[in-house]
Motif scaffolding. Sequence first.
Motif, mmCIF file in Angstrom:
data_model
loop_
_atom_site.group_PDB
_atom_site.id
_atom_site.type_symbol
_atom_site.label_atom_id
_atom_site.label_comp_id
_atom_site.label_asym_id
_atom_site.label_seq_id
_atom_site.Cartn_x
_atom_site.Cartn_y
_atom_site.Cartn_z
ATOM 1 N N ILE A 282 0.815 -1.193 0.000
ATOM 2 C CA ILE A 282 0.000 0.000 0.000
ATOM 3 C C ILE A 282 0.855 1.251 0.000
ATOM 4 O O ILE A 282 0.500 2.263 -0.545
ATOM 5 N N SER A 283 1.993 1.176 0.583
ATOM 6 C CA SER A 283 2.867 2.342 0.535
ATOM 7 C C SER A 283 4.302 1.874 0.373
ATOM 8 O O SER A 283 5.226 2.584 0.708
ATOM 9 N N MET B 108 6.440 1.828 -5.314
ATOM 10 C CA MET B 108 5.950 3.136 -5.684
ATOM 11 C C MET B 108 6.996 3.908 -6.486
ATOM 12 O O MET B 108 6.673 4.649 -7.409
ATOM 13 N N THR B 109 8.238 3.738 -6.111
ATOM 14 C CA THR B 109 9.296 4.401 -6.868
ATOM 15 C C THR B 109 9.364 3.833 -8.276
ATOM 16 O O THR B 109 9.459 4.571 -9.263
ATOM 17 N N GLY C 131 6.688 5.329 -10.279
ATOM 18 C CA GLY C 131 6.998 6.687 -10.719
ATOM 19 C C GLY C 131 7.863 6.688 -11.963
ATOM 20 O O GLY C 131 7.576 7.380 -12.941
ATOM 21 N N ASP D 7 6.966 7.923 -16.007
ATOM 22 C CA ASP D 7 7.768 8.825 -16.826
ATOM 23 C C ASP D 7 8.195 8.166 -18.121
ATOM 24 O O ASP D 7 8.140 8.760 -19.191
ATOM 25 N N ARG E 80 -4.746 -2.142 -8.821
ATOM 26 C CA ARG E 80 -4.249 -2.997 -7.757
ATOM 27 C C ARG E 80 -5.304 -4.057 -7.539
ATOM 28 O O ARG E 80 -6.471 -3.759 -7.418
ATOM 29 N N ILE F 282 9.093 12.468 -7.822
ATOM 30 C CA ILE F 282 9.366 11.215 -8.496
ATOM 31 C C ILE F 282 9.304 10.046 -7.526
ATOM 32 O O ILE F 282 8.953 8.940 -7.884
ATOM 33 N N SER F 283 9.626 10.297 -6.312
ATOM 34 C CA SER F 283 9.514 9.214 -5.346
ATOM 35 C C SER F 283 9.004 9.763 -4.025
ATOM 36 O O SER F 283 9.205 9.192 -2.977
ATOM 37 N N MET G 272 2.986 9.380 -3.155
ATOM 38 C CA MET G 272 2.841 7.998 -3.568
ATOM 39 C C MET G 272 1.908 7.236 -2.628
ATOM 40 O O MET G 272 1.138 6.391 -3.065
ATOM 41 N N THR G 273 1.975 7.552 -1.364
ATOM 42 C CA THR G 273 1.069 6.910 -0.423
ATOM 43 C C THR G 273 -0.364 7.340 -0.715
ATOM 44 O O THR G 273 -1.285 6.515 -0.745
ATOM 45 N N LEU H 253 -1.493 8.210 -3.515
ATOM 46 C CA LEU H 253 -1.873 7.521 -4.744
ATOM 47 C C LEU H 253 -2.332 6.091 -4.456
ATOM 48 O O LEU H 253 -3.323 5.617 -5.019
ATOM 49 N N GLY H 254 -1.602 5.423 -3.581
ATOM 50 C CA GLY H 254 -1.980 4.056 -3.232
ATOM 51 C C GLY H 254 -3.380 3.999 -2.638
ATOM 52 O O GLY H 254 -4.210 3.189 -3.051
ATOM 53 N N ARG I 226 1.641 11.991 -15.176
ATOM 54 C CA ARG I 226 2.485 13.006 -14.550
ATOM 55 C C ARG I 226 2.837 14.009 -15.620
ATOM 56 O O ARG I 226 3.249 13.642 -16.708
#
Lengths: 340, 340
Positions: free
Chosen positions: A86-87, A92-93, A96, A100, A113, B86-87, B92-93, B95-96, B113
Amino acid sequence: MSDTKPSRTVVRTITDLARIAGVSPGTVSRALAGKSLVNTKTREKIEAIAREHGFRPNQMASGLRRQKTGVIGVVIPLGHDTRQQISDTFFMTLLGFLADELTAHGYDLMLRRVVPDEDADWLDRFIGSGMIDGVIVIGQSDQFERIEDVADGYNPMVVWGNHNEGQRHCVVGTDNRLGGRLAAERLIATGARHLAFLGDTGPMEFAARFAGAQDAARRLGVSLIALPTHLSPDRAGEEIARHLAAHAGAIDGIFAATDTLASLCLTALRERGLAVPDDVRLVGFDDLPIARQTVPPLTTIRQDIAAGARGLVQLLLRRLAGEETESLILPPQLMIRQSA
Amino acid sequence: MSDTKPSRTVVRTITDLARIAGVSPGTVSRALAGKSLVNTKTREKIEAIAREHGFRPNQMASGLRRQKTGVIGVVIPLGHDTRQQISDTFFMTLLGFLADELTAHGYDLMLRRVVPDEDADWLDRFIGSGMIDGVIVIGQSDQFERIEDVADGYNPMVVWGNHNEGQRHCVVGTDNRLGGRLAAERLIATGARHLAFLGDTGPMEFAARFAGAQDAARRLGVSLIALPTHLSPDRAGEEIARHLAAHAGAIDGIFAATDTLASLCLTALRERGLAVPDDVRLVGFDDLPIARQTVPPLTTIRQDIAAGARGLVQLLLRRLAGEETESLILPPQLMIRQSA
DNA sequence: ACGTTCATTGCAAACGATTGCAAGATTCCT
DNA sequence: AGGAATCTTGCAATCGTTTGCAATGAACGT
């Protein structure tokens, strides 16, 4: 009175635009697509009108007609531990970078998900929806077999995960087994003799890391035990504390399956009054930004996330072009800092 | 010989299915849509065939006809600092959680993005593509005015960010100003008299946090300076070190715009031999998981990310239903740990 | 001046699912 | 048994864009 704006006709469809330009819809379509079959003058007029009215062709209609959507599906199966990703910083990276990379190639990204346990059909459903031209699966979770099945009949799919001898789906990922070996070797080189692996050996990637560590331990004649631990920070914290309590003094080197776990482990060790690296050596995995900020900074196995994302997209594009592609295994890299 | 499978006719369209079932395409459509107008027997037969052949209706065609796609666009504008998000753990959390929340309501998520500086048209283009039913903008970045403009003519949009008096777009976000005040008050309460704000005051959210700190500092008669810092970890590290070198001894309380910066700051302070919280008090913002794992653990201002995601989706759904909605301001919460 | 070639453009049929309308089939009531 | 009411189903138009084919007109060569 109520509408003070200049009454620009609203142009929503290519047909509206055609009417204004005094040509047929077909011509407008060709002009906007930049095909060479249209007279330059005509094209310019059409482009001018389109710009003036802020017209954008409907992607749904276009997609339907051309049988391609310009969208790549990215799916994250939440197999073992629903809470995990979830995080999850690593995933997540990667996401990202993927965003791009896909954007750079003119594709949009549709994120999904799924919980395979509740929805056995997760992958076929996504692919069959007609909404995506190809799919990237982030993490094999416990769905290896299902992915294999699908790969037989569906080409434009690339998976982030672990590579297994003779597998049929195209995968991009770090050589986890080698990474695990490097980690264990480092622990041993800095003096550890009683190793422990911290993490969940269910998912393939982690199993491979563990296996690699076993290779090294066996070869160098040191012990290695597995301490099963969930990957979500909230649960892992106390699990680690319990493990440490149970094996106090019996282990002097820990290989954590991820940097996140390593960082939690560091906290737990500190609470027990154990010094890192003097009493216990610690190696993580991933080389997330956090690895540089812990006290002491983490020695860890680096995965090149950006390269991974590039590889995933490049292979997928080649598959979309009809090619068959081999898997891509990235080399892990030992980052020596201060925890081992 | 080459094909050993039972030659199940491939059924790709609703028409294929109709032929097999011996009914018209319309009936198939109604049956699969679960409408009540179809005879139970017929429906069951159709459903059985669909299941057997793994048929899934084409979403593009359905979307085109029904003029809705079941997809929500999520766009992250990268305004100031392209590298930043980007990270970025916070985004990101969020987003999850958004992905889960949208899935729970039957929507898919299309992620984009964008770099507004290179593409002035980013928001209209996304909305006008016909691919999405509504849009969630994560972060106002430096695009406040453009978002305002779009909001006038397009209803199904909700934005994560800061709320400004009298703004026209619907926003969900933490009360940043109040958060900033709480942070500064805590620093002062624990003995700080010379405060510094670490971060970029360009984006609205951060500007508001700074403003809140200013409110408190002014009211309680202590000084506050701003130390401009980029938010990406790679650049921020040395910037912070430079700031500390320049103001050595002149500050005894630091309010970092995010936990990520706070964590970096902690490292920099340690390197200079300054004790936290004795020499310098430190408060972060966000309450990311990392805040609990630093040494010492971070006192920080908590944003309820899950509640934010829920709010964004709920408001968007109401807007999709045609309602007008007010903005939603979430209360920040001071989490006291050990850094201040 | 006349036939050819080429560049533009229009026409109309797709792409696959949905849905208003009307026809056919049942059921029910008196 | 006759007719009304109710269920089911099929027909065909529609969503907006793309594209093969044919038609138009201009340009060119002899």
